[in-house]
Design an enzyme around this catalytic site. Sequence first.
Site, PDB file in Angstrom:
ATOM      1  N   CYS A   1      80.792  40.323   8.299  1.00 28.24           N
ATOM      2  CA  CYS A   1      81.475  41.137   9.308  1.00 28.24           C
ATOM      3  C   CYS A   1      82.356  42.189   8.651  1.00 28.24           C
ATOM      4  CB  CYS A   1      82.305  40.241  10.221  1.00 28.24           C
ATOM      5  SG  CYS A   1      83.123  41.148  11.530  1.00 28.24           S
TER       6      CYS A   1
ATOM      7  N   LYS B   1      80.416  49.051  10.172  1.00 31.94           N
ATOM      8  CA  LYS B   1      79.532  49.639  11.185  1.00 31.94           C
ATOM      9  C   LYS B   1      80.335  50.408  12.229  1.00 31.94           C
ATOM     10  CE  LYS B   1      78.750  47.405  14.792  1.00 31.94           C
ATOM     11  NZ  LYS B   1      78.400  46.189  15.555  1.00 31.94           N
TER      12      LYS B   1
ATOM     13  N   TYR C   1      70.203  44.779  18.633  1.00 33.26           N
ATOM     14  CA  TYR C   1      71.426  45.578  18.652  1.00 33.26           C
ATOM     15  C   TYR C   1      71.696  46.296  17.333  1.00 33.26           C
ATOM     16  CZ  TYR C   1      74.597  42.282  16.183  1.00 33.26           C
ATOM     17  OH  TYR C   1      75.242  41.506  15.252  1.00 33.26           O
TER      18      TYR C   1
ATOM     19  N   GLU D   1      72.163  50.312  17.043  1.00 27.47           N
ATOM     20  CA  GLU D   1      73.435  50.867  16.575  1.00 27.47           C
ATOM     21  C   GLU D   1      73.209  51.819  15.400  1.00 27.47           C
ATOM     22  OE1 GLU D   1      76.389  47.226  17.969  1.00 27.47           O
ATOM     23  OE2 GLU D   1      75.693  47.259  15.904  1.00 27.47           O
TER      24      GLU D   1
ATOM     25  N   HIS E   1      93.234  54.733  39.358  1.00 26.11           N
ATOM     26  CA  HIS E   1      92.567  56.010  39.483  1.00 26.11           C
ATOM     27  C   HIS E   1      93.268  57.068  38.651  1.00 26.11           C
ATOM     28  CE1 HIS E   1      90.056  58.948  41.496  1.00 26.11           C
ATOM     29  NE2 HIS E   1      91.121  59.705  41.693  1.00 26.11           N
TER      30      HIS E   1
ATOM     31  N   GLU F   1      87.539  51.755  37.538  1.00 26.31           N
ATOM     32  CA  GLU F   1      87.850  51.481  38.955  1.00 26.31           C
ATOM     33  C   GLU F   1      86.572  51.193  39.750  1.00 26.31           C
ATOM     34  OE1 GLU F   1      89.415  54.808  41.376  1.00 26.31           O
ATOM     35  OE2 GLU F   1      88.885  56.119  39.714  1.00 26.31           O
TER      36      GLU F   1
END
Length: 446
Positions: free
Chosen positions: A43, A51, A177, A181, A435, A440
Amino acid sequence: MASQDYDLFVIGGGSGGVRAARVAAGHGARVAIAEEYRFGGTCVIRGCVPKKLLVYASRFADEFRDAAGFGWTVPEPTFDWPTLIVNKNREIARLEAIYAGNLEQAGVALQRTRAVLEGPNTVRLGDGRVVSAGRILVATGGTPNRDAQLPPGGITSNEVFELDALPRRVIVVGGGYIALEFASLLHGLGAATTLVYRGEEILRGFDLDLRRALRAALQARGIDVVLNRLIRRVHSSAGGLHAELDDGRRLDAERILFAVGRSPNTRGLGLERVGVALGANGSVKVDAYSRSSVPSIFAVGDVTDRVNLTPVAIREGQAFADSEFGGRPTAVDHGLIPTAVFATPELGTVGLGEEAARAHHAQVDVYRSEFRPLKATLGASTERMLMKLVVDGATQRVLGAHMLGEGAAEMAQLLAIALRMNATKADFDATMALHPTAAEEWVTMR
Ligand code: FAD
């Protein structure tokens, strides 16, 4: 146990191993940890962290394009790959030192070497020394699958982080993924990018609407996405690499990145010799408490091939240490894990996709919102955002929340809290909107 050199010996200094070692030491155990490459593991050294730094770099391209509509004049931007890599390397080295320092501070003995199992309570280090421990934790992670015919010039995600130049043309093989990516970030930085995937649609296992929408968005941005195809052969010439697909199409590139899955890192570890049961792909089989088939041997993280994400490895490492050394037996709950695909646009998700929900629930209500974000009204982008709520028709409980667009990963993390608390559609509706935001939409979907 005092007759052993240590109470715990951890093999692998990545996300899971480091957490387990530190917490066990905190509980008073005498702990050693071996790392054969760099502390921090996948990681930190060649996964999530570097990454994401490259993803951030790639997204400036959008900002430069959008700026004009907001009144800015930006001179033609240029990008320098070596600057990014040097800066990234500096940050990774800093993190690596923090990981090693934290272990030392916790009183853990660091062994900067490979370790393999010698027996149920012994490991052999790279220099031949044999060390004994009451318990052994296997936290060796995973490695990229190398396509059988990884050609010269063919690379995996490990090598991307060290390339001395950004390839002008790149082929990314895969539909998961990591493939998406890297295809996305390399394209954003300026590489002409082709994605070749053997499946019908990218991102198997995710909500189908989102899979299609992300694929279409990547294509609209200029990534050439080739589905249902395999690379049959690759040859190299002075001009670069030439890939031939199984339909005869030829693609030229400077680099071919194979992101075709990862496998548990158990080869040569001595697990079979000691009698540890392994899965078909070499994963260490464990129970809910990360116990292997041998009572003194445990495993956490990617090597167990449960859910291969860093926060999961960390939780498993923590739970193992609390169970075995803290007097608090803890099993990790692998349900409702939020996850993201850091492509651009970004995908964030938690819970069941529509197809998975329909397979498990008699009645499923789906709420879907697709809209142009406010920023795009003056910016250069024509990309739309997509949000989707999957609701159990019987109980009105929200089973899944899925999103494509800016901020999707950040939102998925927060939505995961609501879903864990069994939020219903009515709870979402009763929540006041904030908002103007994209988020929202989650509370105004009808
Ligand atoms: P690792 O972190 O892989 O650590 C294992 C360590 O063991 C390694 O350092 C290795 O050198 C060492 N080791 C192996 N064998 C031995 C031995 N015999 N002796 C001594 N040391 C040994 N996850 C996310 O949550 N979010 C992301 O965005 C994300 N992005 C990723 C991007 C990429 C390109 C990749 C490859 C992975 C990504 N992941 C991401 C997954 C994440 O990196 C892993 O799930 C996580 O690192 C697993 O932790 P671990 O402790 O199981 O193993």
